[in-house]
Design an enzyme around this catalytic site. Sequence first.
Site, short mmCIF file in Angstrom:
data_model
loop_
_atom_site.label_atom_id
_atom_site.label_comp_id
_atom_site.label_asym_id
_atom_site.label_seq_id
_atom_site.Cartn_x
_atom_site.Cartn_y
_atom_site.Cartn_z
N ASP A 79 21.95 48.77 2.66
CA ASP A 79 22.94 48.11 3.51
C ASP A 79 22.59 48.47 4.95
O ASP A 79 22.69 49.64 5.34
CB ASP A 79 24.33 48.63 3.12
CG ASP A 79 25.43 48.09 4.02
OD1 ASP A 79 25.12 47.45 5.04
OD2 ASP A 79 26.61 48.34 3.70
N VAL A 80 22.20 47.48 5.75
CA VAL A 80 21.73 47.79 7.11
C VAL A 80 22.83 48.39 7.99
O VAL A 80 22.53 49.00 9.02
CB VAL A 80 21.12 46.56 7.82
CG1 VAL A 80 19.83 46.11 7.15
CG2 VAL A 80 22.12 45.42 7.94
N ASN A 106 16.54 41.00 10.57
CA ASN A 106 16.99 39.65 10.22
C ASN A 106 18.37 39.57 9.57
O ASN A 106 19.08 38.58 9.74
CB ASN A 106 15.95 39.02 9.28
CG ASN A 106 16.45 37.75 8.65
OD1 ASN A 106 16.48 36.69 9.29
ND2 ASN A 106 16.91 37.83 7.40
N TYR A 179 30.92 36.00 15.13
CA TYR A 179 29.48 35.75 15.03
C TYR A 179 28.84 35.60 16.41
O TYR A 179 27.81 36.23 16.72
CB TYR A 179 29.24 34.49 14.19
CG TYR A 179 27.79 34.18 13.91
CD1 TYR A 179 27.12 34.78 12.85
CD2 TYR A 179 27.08 33.28 14.71
CE1 TYR A 179 25.78 34.49 12.59
CE2 TYR A 179 25.75 32.99 14.45
CZ TYR A 179 25.11 33.60 13.39
OH TYR A 179 23.78 33.31 13.14
N LYS A 183 25.99 38.01 18.28
CA LYS A 183 24.68 37.56 18.75
C LYS A 183 24.55 37.75 20.28
O LYS A 183 23.46 38.04 20.78
CB LYS A 183 24.45 36.09 18.36
CG LYS A 183 24.39 35.86 16.85
CD LYS A 183 23.30 36.68 16.16
CE LYS A 183 23.17 36.33 14.68
NZ LYS A 183 22.12 37.11 14.00
C1 BGC Z 1 24.31 29.85 12.35
C2 BGC Z 1 24.33 28.53 11.59
C3 BGC Z 1 24.42 27.37 12.55
C4 BGC Z 1 23.41 27.47 13.66
C5 BGC Z 1 23.58 26.40 14.72
C6 BGC Z 1 23.20 29.80 13.36
O1 BGC Z 1 23.09 31.00 14.04
O2 BGC Z 1 24.13 30.92 11.43
O3 BGC Z 1 25.43 28.52 10.68
O4 BGC Z 1 24.21 26.17 11.84
O5 BGC Z 1 23.49 28.75 14.27
O6 BGC Z 1 24.91 26.26 15.13
#
Ligand code: BGC
Length: 281
Positions: A79-80, A106, A179, A183
């Site tokens: 598990d990272v 990744n 998310y 990122k």
């Molecule tokens: C996400 C995808 C998405 C894509 C473009 C990616 O980083 O994991 O679910 O389709 O970005 O929006």
Amino acid sequence: MEKQFPEVVMPKCPAIQLLKGQKAIVTGANSGIGKAVAIALGHAGADVVVNYLVGEDDAESVCKEIRQCGSAAMAILADVSNEQQVEDMFEQARASFGTIDILVNNAGIQRDAPFEQMTLQQWRQVIDVNLTGQFLCAREAIREFKRRGVNPEVSCSAGKIICMSSVHELVPWAGHVNYAASKGGVMLMMKSIAQEVAPYRIRVNSIGPGAIRTSINRPAWETKEAYEKLMKLVPYKRIGEPEDIARAAVWLASDEADYINGTTLFIDGGMTLYPGFTENG
Ligand code: BGC
């Protein structure tokens, strides 16, 4: 189409093995982008640790495919986001392969929800895997790269890290705040590590995929209607395939890309070109 005679058989392994003699770890390598990257690194001559969390059979079949090209492969469960498990994985990799030259950070997840409904658990899971997981693996890799230094027989760099980021390190994403935040964090983590370790001849970069055909975004491409809607965001008018990312990862990890440091390579068919402005604004 008429069958060609004699039958033309395409070589599976590239003639030039850009990563010959190098040792790599790819996290989350049992499926999707990670799987394609692990196989491509293997075909390019690297021995590969195929990290996975669930899906041992899939990880083993990735290893099998890598071995068919003459490279070594080893599946390691870790598990990272767990410090001890990450340290153990690197220890195991060093014990078997001697060292690590390439880390592909990744492993990543999505736990989507409208913002006001997002639970602390959904927030934490995504930050833990996507950001803290990349931190823990990068830290182990940097320790190993600094310990070993440059081995000119293998590469002119002491080590390479590729962080799998996303177009969403740049593009805000409603309904996916955890998310996008993870990122965005990966972007400045990658750049700050790159700045810190560049004098040791260590290169740290990101790949920013757009919409790539994997299970993480299946609802966005599996029906005709969804695909057509998605294509409004992609000027190049096709979805990306995991191999689009894999080919670039091989090159970015190789000495061909030796002067590239601290940058994100977007591989997105133009998704980051603000396609909404094509006939607007
Ligand atoms: C996400 C995808 C998405 C894509 C473009 C990616 O980083 O994991 O679910 O389709 O970005 O929006």
